[in-house]
Scaffold this motif. Structure first.
Motif, PDB file in Angstrom:
ATOM      1  N   ASP A  94      45.423 -38.245  19.811  1.00  0.00           N
ATOM      2  CA  ASP A  94      45.732 -37.117  18.924  1.00  0.00           C
ATOM      3  C   ASP A  94      44.446 -36.364  18.581  1.00  0.00           C
ATOM      4  OD1 ASP A  94      48.378 -37.934  18.868  1.00  0.00           O
ATOM      5  OD2 ASP A  94      48.199 -38.957  16.937  1.00  0.00           O
ATOM      6  N   TYR A  95      43.427 -37.121  18.242  1.00  0.00           N
ATOM      7  CA  TYR A  95      42.135 -36.540  17.863  1.00  0.00           C
ATOM      8  C   TYR A  95      41.562 -35.703  19.009  1.00  0.00           C
ATOM      9  CZ  TYR A  95      37.130 -36.281  16.882  1.00  0.00           C
ATOM     10  OH  TYR A  95      35.847 -35.835  16.695  1.00  0.00           O
ATOM     11  N   ASP A  96      41.594 -36.252  20.204  1.00  0.00           N
ATOM     12  CA  ASP A  96      41.045 -35.527  21.356  1.00  0.00           C
ATOM     13  C   ASP A  96      41.767 -34.196  21.558  1.00  0.00           C
ATOM     14  OD1 ASP A  96      39.211 -37.514  21.827  1.00  0.00           O
ATOM     15  OD2 ASP A  96      40.417 -38.517  23.372  1.00  0.00           O
ATOM     16  N   LEU A  97      43.095 -34.199  21.365  1.00  0.00           N
ATOM     17  CA  LEU A  97      43.864 -32.959  21.525  1.00  0.00           C
ATOM     18  C   LEU A  97      43.521 -31.965  20.418  1.00  0.00           C
ATOM     19  CD1 LEU A  97      45.999 -31.276  22.947  1.00  0.00           C
ATOM     20  CD2 LEU A  97      47.761 -32.489  21.626  1.00  0.00           C
ATOM     21  N   ILE A  98      43.417 -32.461  19.195  1.00  0.00           N
ATOM     22  CA  ILE A  98      43.080 -31.587  18.057  1.00  0.00           C
ATOM     23  C   ILE A  98      41.754 -30.879  18.299  1.00  0.00           C
ATOM     24  CG2 ILE A  98      42.391 -31.573  15.618  1.00  0.00           C
ATOM     25  CD1 ILE A  98      44.425 -33.878  15.192  1.00  0.00           C
ATOM     26  N   MET A  99      40.788 -31.604  18.802  1.00  0.00           N
ATOM     27  CA  MET A  99      39.437 -31.061  18.971  1.00  0.00           C
ATOM     28  C   MET A  99      39.252 -30.306  20.282  1.00  0.00           C
ATOM     29  SD  MET A  99      38.470 -32.177  16.080  1.00  0.00           S
ATOM     30  CE  MET A  99      36.732 -31.709  16.040  1.00  0.00           C
ATOM     31  N   SER A 100      40.219 -30.402  21.184  1.00  0.00           N
ATOM     32  CA  SER A 100      40.054 -29.850  22.534  1.00  0.00           C
ATOM     33  C   SER A 100      40.150 -28.336  22.611  1.00  0.00           C
ATOM     34  CB  SER A 100      41.106 -30.449  23.472  1.00  0.00           C
ATOM     35  OG  SER A 100      42.408 -29.940  23.131  1.00  0.00           O
ATOM     36  N   GLY A 101      40.856 -27.733  21.673  1.00  0.00           N
ATOM     37  CA  GLY A 101      41.111 -26.295  21.762  1.00  0.00           C
ATOM     38  C   GLY A 101      42.359 -25.979  22.549  1.00  0.00           C
ATOM     39  N   ASN A 102      43.045 -27.000  23.023  1.00  0.00           N
ATOM     40  CA  ASN A 102      44.270 -26.801  23.815  1.00  0.00           C
ATOM     41  C   ASN A 102      45.544 -27.124  23.044  1.00  0.00           C
ATOM     42  OD1 ASN A 102      42.801 -26.108  26.185  1.00  0.00           O
ATOM     43  ND2 ASN A 102      42.387 -28.289  26.547  1.00  0.00           N
ATOM     44  N   ALA A 103      45.395 -27.499  21.789  1.00  0.00           N
ATOM     45  CA  ALA A 103      46.572 -27.856  20.983  1.00  0.00           C
ATOM     46  C   ALA A 103      47.355 -26.607  20.596  1.00  0.00           C
ATOM     47  CB  ALA A 103      46.132 -28.603  19.729  1.00  0.00           C
ATOM     48  N   LYS A 104      48.668 -26.792  20.392  1.00  0.00           N
ATOM     49  CA  LYS A 104      49.510 -25.683  19.963  1.00  0.00           C
ATOM     50  C   LYS A 104      49.265 -25.393  18.482  1.00  0.00           C
ATOM     51  CE  LYS A 104      53.331 -26.461  23.198  1.00  0.00           C
ATOM     52  NZ  LYS A 104      54.790 -26.776  23.310  1.00  0.00           N
ATOM     53  N   LYS A 105      49.231 -24.124  18.164  1.00  0.00           N
ATOM     54  CA  LYS A 105      49.031 -23.729  16.774  1.00  0.00           C
ATOM     55  C   LYS A 105      50.291 -23.993  15.956  1.00  0.00           C
ATOM     56  CE  LYS A 105      45.520 -20.201  17.594  1.00  0.00           C
ATOM     57  NZ  LYS A 105      45.109 -18.789  17.351  1.00  0.00           N
ATOM     58  N   ALA A 106      50.110 -23.984  14.644  1.00  0.00           N
ATOM     59  CA  ALA A 106      51.249 -24.195  13.749  1.00  0.00           C
ATOM     60  C   ALA A 106      52.247 -23.055  13.906  1.00  0.00           C
ATOM     61  CB  ALA A 106      50.776 -24.265  12.302  1.00  0.00           C
ATOM     62  N   PRO A 107      53.544 -23.364  13.852  1.00  0.00           N
ATOM     63  CA  PRO A 107      54.541 -22.292  13.939  1.00  0.00           C
ATOM     64  C   PRO A 107      54.447 -21.397  12.710  1.00  0.00           C
ATOM     65  CG  PRO A 107      55.572 -24.362  13.313  1.00  0.00           C
ATOM     66  CD  PRO A 107      54.150 -24.684  13.674  1.00  0.00           C
ATOM     67  N   LYS A 108      54.830 -20.135  12.881  1.00  0.00           N
ATOM     68  CA  LYS A 108      54.785 -19.196  11.761  1.00  0.00           C
ATOM     69  C   LYS A 108      55.732 -19.654  10.656  1.00  0.00           C
ATOM     70  CE  LYS A 108      55.121 -14.289  10.570  1.00  0.00           C
ATOM     71  NZ  LYS A 108      55.725 -14.562   9.266  1.00  0.00           N
TER      72      LYS A 108
END
Length: 308
Positions: A94-108
């Protein structure tokens, strides 16, 4: 020997071999998973919170380095949004994805602001958030304050750029012998300004409070103010008016709140806050009503009305 101790020994061995980067990776990996209440990881938690905030996930406290309820809720939302297993904790992956820049942003989110006195400060917005999917609520409640003071706080509420603003105020004015025109004048200023700022205005009538001694001799003012609020529904400024009679006591001849909803005759208790949120949601947020839809319906009802 504990796992933490083994990790520290391995990291030290790697460092002594000159493998500094590997040593750091081992130490970092040993801090996962990160869960609610974890201690001694504030710097790592803060870096995760900062990145989640950048991705649009909201925490009132910001990046404070503490893994509390809000961080847990955000982690759950992040995991759902990114198709991860919902564990309520942050794994190394989870951490690696959060820091990667490739994670999906929060929905509006649908931004809902509640503005008023101590009844609003009591936090019925939290119950409203649970009822309305995809919403984010902000509370601007000021205990014991009158409409003039609350009007002065409107800009703070509007700074959140709300889709909807729920305004509930006036009872303290009436209890303090303020006139009908004083109360309604300030309410109108709030309604007008919020509408011009682009928010859908939801006006709540003064809730039943005549069990309080301070209401004696002022019942007629409450009734008159509520009649005025009722008349604002469907105007350009006010989309919806919320009626508080569903919280009345068993004696309909008295404008008193049911004892199952209040302990002091005016402030909703836990059940009362939940009921108030339900009443608001039932009328103001049925079928995903938006400001645009409300104005469209208003235009259908009165084609001669110009909508700004």
């Amino acid at each position: 020997m504990s796992i933490d101790q083994k990790i520290k020994i391995l990291s030290a061995q790697l460092s002594s071999m000159g493998l500094i980067k590997h040593a750091e990776e081992v130490m970092q990996a040993g801090q996962f998973p990160i869960s609610k209440g974890d201690k001694g990881k504030s710097d790592l938690i803060k870096s995760i919170q900062t990145k989640l905030l950048d991705l649009g996930y909201h925490m009132d406290a910001g990046a404070d380095g503490a893994f509390g309820n809000q961080t847990k809720e955000v982690v759950i939302e992040f995991q759902k949004q990114n198709g991860l297993e919902v564990t309520e904790s942050i794994s190394k992956n989870d951490y690696d994805l959060i820091m990667s820049g490739n994670a999906k942003k929060a929905p509006k989110k649908r931004i809902i602001v509640t503005l008023g006195d101590s009844i609003t400060a009591g936090g019925y917005a939290r119950d409203l958030k649970k009822i309305i999917p995809g919403s984010r609520t902000y509370t601007f409640g000021y205990g014991g304050k009158q409409t003039g003071f609350i009007l002065g706080k409107l800009d703070l509420a509007l700074a959140k750029k709300p889709d909807d603003i729920i305004i509930l105020a006036g009872v303290n004015d009436i209890a303090s012998q303020k006139s009908f025109s004083h109360v309604t004048g300030n309410l109108k200023k709030m309604y007008d300004k919020a509408h011009k700022a682009g928010a859908r205005v939801i006006a709540v009538k003064i809730l039943p409070w005549h069990a309080r001694k301070s209401s004696k001799g002022r019942e007629h003012v409450t009734e008159k103010v509520n009649e005025w609020i009722e008349a604002q529904e469907g105007t350009e400024q006010v989309s919806v008016v919320i009626e508080g009679k569903k919280m009345l006591s068993d004696d309909p001849s008295k404008y008193e709140m049911s004892k199952k909803y209040t302990g002091d005759g005016i402030h909703p208790n836990k059940a009362g806050k939940k009921r108030l949120a339900e009443i608001i949601a039932e009328k103001a947020f049925k079928d995903g009503t938006t400001k645009e839809k409300a104005l469209e319906e208003l235009g259908k009802e009165n084609s001669s009305l110009l909508i700004a």
